[in-house]
Design a protein around this motif. Structure first.
Motif, PDB file in Angstrom:
ATOM      1  N   VAL A  58     -18.318 -14.776   7.587  1.00 18.07           N
ATOM      2  CA  VAL A  58     -17.983 -15.796   6.583  1.00 18.07           C
ATOM      3  C   VAL A  58     -18.999 -16.937   6.646  1.00 18.07           C
ATOM      4  O   VAL A  58     -19.436 -17.459   5.613  1.00 18.07           O
ATOM      5  CB  VAL A  58     -16.556 -16.326   6.786  1.00 18.07           C
ATOM      6  CG1 VAL A  58     -16.204 -17.333   5.686  1.00 18.07           C
ATOM      7  CG2 VAL A  58     -15.557 -15.184   6.795  1.00 18.07           C
ATOM      8  N   MET A  59     -19.381 -17.349   7.847  1.00 21.83           N
ATOM      9  CA  MET A  59     -20.390 -18.396   7.981  1.00 21.83           C
ATOM     10  C   MET A  59     -21.716 -17.941   7.385  1.00 21.83           C
ATOM     11  O   MET A  59     -22.422 -18.730   6.738  1.00 21.83           O
ATOM     12  CB  MET A  59     -20.567 -18.777   9.453  1.00 21.83           C
ATOM     13  CG  MET A  59     -19.375 -19.491  10.059  1.00 21.83           C
ATOM     14  SD  MET A  59     -19.690 -20.103  11.742  1.00 21.83           S
ATOM     15  CE  MET A  59     -20.907 -21.392  11.416  1.00 21.83           C
ATOM     16  N   SER A  60     -22.052 -16.678   7.576  1.00 23.06           N
ATOM     17  CA  SER A  60     -23.287 -16.135   7.009  1.00 23.06           C
ATOM     18  C   SER A  60     -23.274 -16.217   5.485  1.00 23.06           C
ATOM     19  O   SER A  60     -24.263 -16.634   4.859  1.00 23.06           O
ATOM     20  CB  SER A  60     -23.468 -14.683   7.459  1.00 23.06           C
ATOM     21  OG  SER A  60     -24.621 -14.113   6.871  1.00 23.06           O
ATOM     22  N   ASP A  61     -22.160 -15.836   4.885  1.00 22.83           N
ATOM     23  CA  ASP A  61     -22.045 -15.907   3.424  1.00 22.83           C
ATOM     24  C   ASP A  61     -22.201 -17.331   2.929  1.00 22.83           C
ATOM     25  O   ASP A  61     -22.863 -17.594   1.908  1.00 22.83           O
ATOM     26  CB  ASP A  61     -20.689 -15.352   2.981  1.00 22.83           C
ATOM     27  CG  ASP A  61     -20.586 -13.841   3.157  1.00 22.83           C
ATOM     28  OD1 ASP A  61     -21.642 -13.190   3.301  1.00 22.83           O
ATOM     29  OD2 ASP A  61     -19.455 -13.325   3.156  1.00 22.83           O
ATOM     30  N   LYS A  62     -21.604 -18.270   3.632  1.00 18.86           N
ATOM     31  CA  LYS A  62     -21.642 -19.673   3.219  1.00 18.86           C
ATOM     32  C   LYS A  62     -23.033 -20.282   3.381  1.00 18.86           C
ATOM     33  O   LYS A  62     -23.494 -21.069   2.545  1.00 18.86           O
ATOM     34  CB  LYS A  62     -20.615 -20.467   4.039  1.00 18.86           C
ATOM     35  CG  LYS A  62     -20.517 -21.943   3.679  1.00 18.86           C
ATOM     36  CD  LYS A  62     -19.854 -22.143   2.345  1.00 18.86           C
ATOM     37  CE  LYS A  62     -19.665 -23.639   2.054  1.00 18.86           C
ATOM     38  NZ  LYS A  62     -19.087 -23.858   0.723  1.00 18.86           N
ATOM     39  N   LEU A  63     -23.734 -19.912   4.468  1.00 19.29           N
ATOM     40  CA  LEU A  63     -25.029 -20.514   4.778  1.00 19.29           C
ATOM     41  C   LEU A  63     -26.195 -19.768   4.147  1.00 19.29           C
ATOM     42  O   LEU A  63     -27.315 -20.292   4.092  1.00 19.29           O
ATOM     43  CB  LEU A  63     -25.228 -20.582   6.295  1.00 19.29           C
ATOM     44  CG  LEU A  63     -24.303 -21.559   7.029  1.00 19.29           C
ATOM     45  CD1 LEU A  63     -24.385 -21.344   8.543  1.00 19.29           C
ATOM     46  CD2 LEU A  63     -24.648 -23.006   6.681  1.00 19.29           C
ATOM     47  N   GLY A  64     -25.956 -18.552   3.688  1.00 15.01           N
ATOM     48  CA  GLY A  64     -27.018 -17.800   3.040  1.00 15.01           C
ATOM     49  C   GLY A  64     -28.055 -17.228   3.988  1.00 15.01           C
ATOM     50  O   GLY A  64     -29.182 -16.908   3.568  1.00 15.01           O
ATOM     51  N   GLN A  65     -27.716 -17.112   5.243  1.00 18.13           N
ATOM     52  CA  GLN A  65     -28.600 -16.525   6.254  1.00 18.13           C
ATOM     53  C   GLN A  65     -27.759 -15.648   7.191  1.00 18.13           C
ATOM     54  O   GLN A  65     -26.570 -15.921   7.395  1.00 18.13           O
ATOM     55  CB  GLN A  65     -29.302 -17.609   7.079  1.00 18.13           C
ATOM     56  CG  GLN A  65     -30.411 -18.359   6.368  1.00 18.13           C
ATOM     57  CD  GLN A  65     -31.708 -17.566   6.278  1.00 18.13           C
ATOM     58  OE1 GLN A  65     -31.820 -16.478   6.843  1.00 18.13           O
ATOM     59  NE2 GLN A  65     -32.688 -18.111   5.581  1.00 18.13           N
ATOM     60  N   PRO A  66     -28.367 -14.616   7.782  1.00 19.80           N
ATOM     61  CA  PRO A  66     -27.615 -13.825   8.761  1.00 19.80           C
ATOM     62  C   PRO A  66     -27.171 -14.703   9.936  1.00 19.80           C
ATOM     63  O   PRO A  66     -27.920 -15.561  10.390  1.00 19.80           O
ATOM     64  CB  PRO A  66     -28.630 -12.774   9.221  1.00 19.80           C
ATOM     65  CG  PRO A  66     -29.641 -12.696   8.127  1.00 19.80           C
ATOM     66  CD  PRO A  66     -29.728 -14.081   7.557  1.00 19.80           C
TER      67      PRO A  66
END
Length: 329
Positions: A58-66
């Motif tokens: 979920v953090m990856s989706d929000k931040l736009g990075q793996p």
């Protein structure tokens, strides 16, 4: 500490937006500029690792990075703490901690490679679990009162298991012994699995751990639950009393908590973006369901609330460790 709620979620998003307005467009777009590494100080497959991997997508989706989980086990999590404390404070290297390495290690180890309390920027609590105290069925006891009576009749003759010297399970059980007024001998293992094997065989008589590792043994009557450190009874163990119910109210303030940290010096703008991503993860129903399935209550806090919680835990654990003279070289 307040559990995850809409107010904290809104605050995190507002904080994120305000920070973005306070910086230039170039600065606002600078983070994250590459994959983000969340360092875990325990082996893959353990509770800390599973929780980190639960929030990462979920953090990856929000931040736009793996968002990549990097396991660096060893020394009760101290290796991972030092690695993150010494990393660039650019938000691309974070620490997913258990309370063991943040507030137990500073009070039980004579020397540490990094100061986990003052050497990190503390971002948020992630979740809290409860400790369950269990006795070997070989003791023949049916309640905490019976166990205390047995231990007092044989001072220093009974053993308790830990998952390693100086760790949370060591100190928490020493706190119990101090409050119950009994003397037992610690037996240190390299992990919970070996401790549980000897506990079932009555080679050791007492242990405490989280629900996921103990529940199978409790449900098959291989271990006798004595009490839980929760403030209210656990739904999975409705017949097991709380610490307050067995007149050990001080132990109700002890929990197995987990948190997220960044290197000291990480900017407010970067922290705001991380907080926004974390708030989204903690608001996710799938994340909350997964955590509660592991007997961990999801929690989201502001950095200030997290620091206050760390300070309170540090005082409690420090006093207990000094009283028990727990010092690890």
């Amino acid at each position: 500490m307040t559990p995850l709620n809409r107010r904290h979620f809104a605050l995190a998003l507002a904080f994120s937006g305000a920070a973005g307005l306070a910086t230039s467009p170039a600065q606002a777009q600078a983070y994250p500029s590459k994959p983000i590494k969340i360092v875990v100080g325990f082996a893959a497959g353990g509770l800390t690792d599973i929780l980190a991997r639960t929030i990462a997508p979920v953090m990856s989706d929000k931040l736009g990075q793996p968002v990549i989980i990097d396991n660096k086990p060893g020394a009760n999590g101290n290796i991972s703490t030092a690695f993150v404390a010494g990393s660039e404070p650019d938000g691309h290297t974070l620490l997913f901690s258990s309370s063991a390495q943040i507030v137990y290690s500073p009070n039980t180890y004579k020397k540490l490679p990094a100061d986990p309390i003052n050497g990190l920027r503390h971002l948020s609590l992630i979740g809290e679990g409860d400790f369950i105290f269990v006795a070997s069925t070989g003791t023949g006891v049916h309640s905490l009162a019976e166990f205390v009576t047995l231990a007092k009749s044989k001072p220093g003759a009974l053993n308790y298991a830990t998952s390693g010297p100086g760790g949370s399970l060591h100190v928490v059980q020493e706190i119990f012994l101090q409050h119950a007024g009994i003397q037992m001998v610690p037996v240190h293992y390299k992990g919970s699995s070996a401790a549980l094997t000897d506990l079932v065989a009555n080679q050791v008589q007492l242990f405490c751990d989280g629900l996921p590792s103990l529940e199978p043994y409790i449900k098959t009557d291989k271990l006798k639950p004595l009490f839980v450190t929760a403030k209210k009874r656990l739904p999975a163990l409705p017949n097991v009393p709380t610490a307050a119910e067995v007149k050990l109210a001080d132990l109700s303030n002890i929990s197995n908590w987990f948190g997220l940290h960044a290197p000291k010096g990480t900017s407010d703008a970067t922290v705001a973006k991380i907080q926004g991503a974390l708030a989204a993860a903690m608001a996710s129903e799938s994340v909350k369901e997964k955590m509660r399935g592991l007997a961990i209550e999801p929690v989201f806090s502001t950095p200030a609330e997290f620091v206050a919680r760390i300070d309170a835990s540090n005082k409690l654990i420090g006093a207990a460790a000094r009283a028990a003279n727990i010092q690890i070289d």
